[in-house]
Scaffold this motif. Structure first.
Motif: not given
Length: 577
Positions: A20-21, A27-29, A217-222
């Motif tokens: 995910l990171a 995408l940011s790049m 972040a949400i997927l990681g938290f889930v």
């Protein structure tokens, strides 16, 4: 996922978060590269193109100014020839610069139109290119023609004609500047549009980055919550199960929801609980056949089973049911079992309540003992006496319960209990063979307690105790000295006492009984048969039917007829058990 090991789950979470990171960074790049590309076009094409167009205006004005200086120099005469030449040189140098700036602007605009990777208004830019071309190739050409004519007129010093030509040139120059201004204004609009596109792309990049970061972040938290709950849930159930076991609750088990190490641990925990339940059942079953405290010791400390016997001071009790033989003849085997269970339960409760150890049941007899390591040595006689008082106190209720148990109006005989208690040194420990062991007591003290229980038959009493027992509990228990006995199997006389009850709890009749009986016993031992008989009669008047008084009164009557030998010491020998 829940079949994986904990290590695989943790590595999976870490890998998922890393992916995910990485996706977020890519995408940011990409978005940043897009913004950079647009910004590069704005910086290196749009703005420079606008700058070239602005310089076209400036160069046109500079050229017009140079022309006016030339005219002024000619009008002032030969003295200004140097100024004229300088102005003419500047005039001639500016013309190619105007074309160069215009061509540079067109090249940049063509480059913007030719680049498909950036959004642009190609139609508007194409029109700008055409307008620049028209302005340079049409108006500038005509303006150059007028300027050439004007130079010739100035050289010829035809000032009047030069003025007319200058007016025409000014009109063309103004038109050229107006067109260039219009082109530059439209180019500025394109620059603003490109800048807005860059800002929009930058804003979109920020929004997309924020959204992707939030989703990551949400997927990681889930992910973490799902896997974490898969780990912490079973751990919490294990903790609750451990606390339940610690509290002694062995009737539950843990639900296994995973196949990882915690699931295996939960399965092992369930097996452990099952083993503990089996051990508990063994303890409970074992405790029905052996005193629970002995059973606990044997199970918790198996070495106690191999311990050799030790000699200790112990207090031993035997309790028997009076009239059991005649009672058993009149009931069915099932009824007899009911009678035995009720009788043994009723008589065992006081022993257990006063911390005694029930050694065994021998038919309708109960053998129990007190002593180390179960009670302190200085309290064993007191506890045994209290148990005897409680046991005799339950006889009345037992007589009421037996008919109801059997479903008859009355039992065929008047049941009662006989108790014998003796204190002394005994062999205590695990005694037996390699095939079977028994934690019990052996020795003369045990035999004496058994004989005293049997002596109740002769004296018509309920509970007889030895002299050592009486010495240990005399401070708290009311006793009556009964006789000096030589029981079967012994040669030395024993002073025997009867338990009357707890001290300060005797009735006036019991107190008077003890007083008269003591007087009669003293007279009996002094061979004063008449005084002894009167005292025992008085004792029977205080408590009619008192067994020891009846027995001693009958013995006095016998000695009147057949006095004892001269060396008689007052002891009575029992010929039967």
């Amino acid at each position: 996922m829940f079949r994986s090991s904990i290590r695989q789950k943790i590595v999976g979470i870490a890998a998922g978060l890393i992916i995910l990171a990485v996706v977020t960074s890519l995408l940011s790049m990409v978005m940043a590269g897009r913004v950079g590309h647009l910004l590069d076009e704005l910086t290196n094409r749009y703005i420079p193109a606008y700058g070239h167009l602005a310089r076209v205006n400036v160069r046109a004005l500079e050229r017009s100014l140079a022309m006016r200086r030339m005219m002024m120099a000619k009008m002032q005469g030969p003295a200004e020839d140097a100024s004229y030449e300088t102005a003419r040189k500047s005039f001639e140098e500016i013309e190619p610069l105007i074309k160069h700036e215009a061509d540079a602007a067109r090249q940049l605009i063509d480059a913007i139109i030719a680049d498909p990777s950036t959004p642009s208004d190609n139609a508007a830019l194409g029109r700008l290119d055409d307008r620049i071309d028209n302005a340079v190739n049409d108006l500038l050409v005509r303006l150059n023609a007028e300027n050439k004519t004007l130079l010739e007129q100035i050289e010829a010093k035809d000032i009047a004609a030069a003025r007319q030509t200058s007016l025409r040139a000014d009109v063309l120059r103004d038109e050229f500047n107006t067109r260039v201004d219009a082109i530059r204004s439209d180019m500025l609009a394109q620059v603003a549009a490109a800048a807005a596109t860059v800002m929009g792309a930058q804003q979109n990049a920020i929004i997309v980055s924020a959204v992707v970061t939030g989703i990551a972040a949400i997927l990681g938290f889930v992910f973490a919550m799902l896997v974490g709950s898969g780990i912490t849930g079973p751990v919490m159930r294990l903790l609750e199960g451990t606390r339940a076991v610690e509290a002694g609750k062995l009737d539950g088990s843990i639900t296994i929801t995973t196949q990882d190490e915690i699931g295996q641990l939960s399965a092992a925990f369930n097996r452990m609980i099952e083993t503990l339940r089996n051990n508990q059942r063994i303890r409970e079953t074992f405790g029905r056949y052996i005193n629970p405290r002995i059973a606990e010791g044997l199970l918790d400390q198996p070495a106690i089973a191999a311990t050799e016997g030790q000699r200790r001071v112990m207090t031993v009790m035997f309790c028997d049911m009076k009239g059991f033989t005649s009672l058993s003849e009149g009931v069915t085997p099932r009824g007899l079992v009911k009678i035995m269970n009720l009788y043994l339960s009723t008589m065992s409760e006081p022993i257990h309540a006063h911390r005694g150890i029930i050694d065994k049941y021998i038919g309708d007899a109960i053998m129990a003992y007190w002593g180390a390591p179960f009670v302190e040595e200085n309290e064993q006689t007191h506890l045994a006496a209290l148990a005897a008082i409680d046991m005799t106190g339950r006889v009345a209720q037992l007589r009421k319960d037996l008919p109801e148990l059997l479903g008859v109006r009355a039992i065929p005989t008047d049941c009662d209990v006989r108790i014998g208690i003796a204190t002394g040194e005994a062999l205590v420990g695990s005694i037996g063979s390699e095939f079977m062991m028994s934690y019990t007591v052996l020795g003369d003290t045990v035999n004496l307690a058994s004989r005293l229980e049997g002596a109740n038959k002769y004296y018509g009493s309920r509970s007889l105790i030895s002299e050592a027992t009486a010495a240990g509990c005399a401070d708290t228990i009311a006793l009556r000295e009964i006789d000096r006995l030589i029981v079967v199997g012994q040669t030395q006389p024993q002073t025997v006492f009867e338990i009357m009850g707890q001290k300060d709890a005797l009735t006036p009749a019991q107190t008077l009984l003890c007083q008269h009986y003591a007087e009669g016993l003293a007279a009996y031992r002094a061979r004063s048969w008449d005084d002894a008989a009167r005292a025992f009669v008085a004792a029977l008047e205080a408590v009619p039917g008192d067994g020891p008084s009846l027995a001693l009164k009958a013995r006095v009557e016998s000695f009147r007829q057949n006095p004892p030998a001269p060396g008689w010491d007052g002891a009575w020998r029992l010929e039967s058990k």
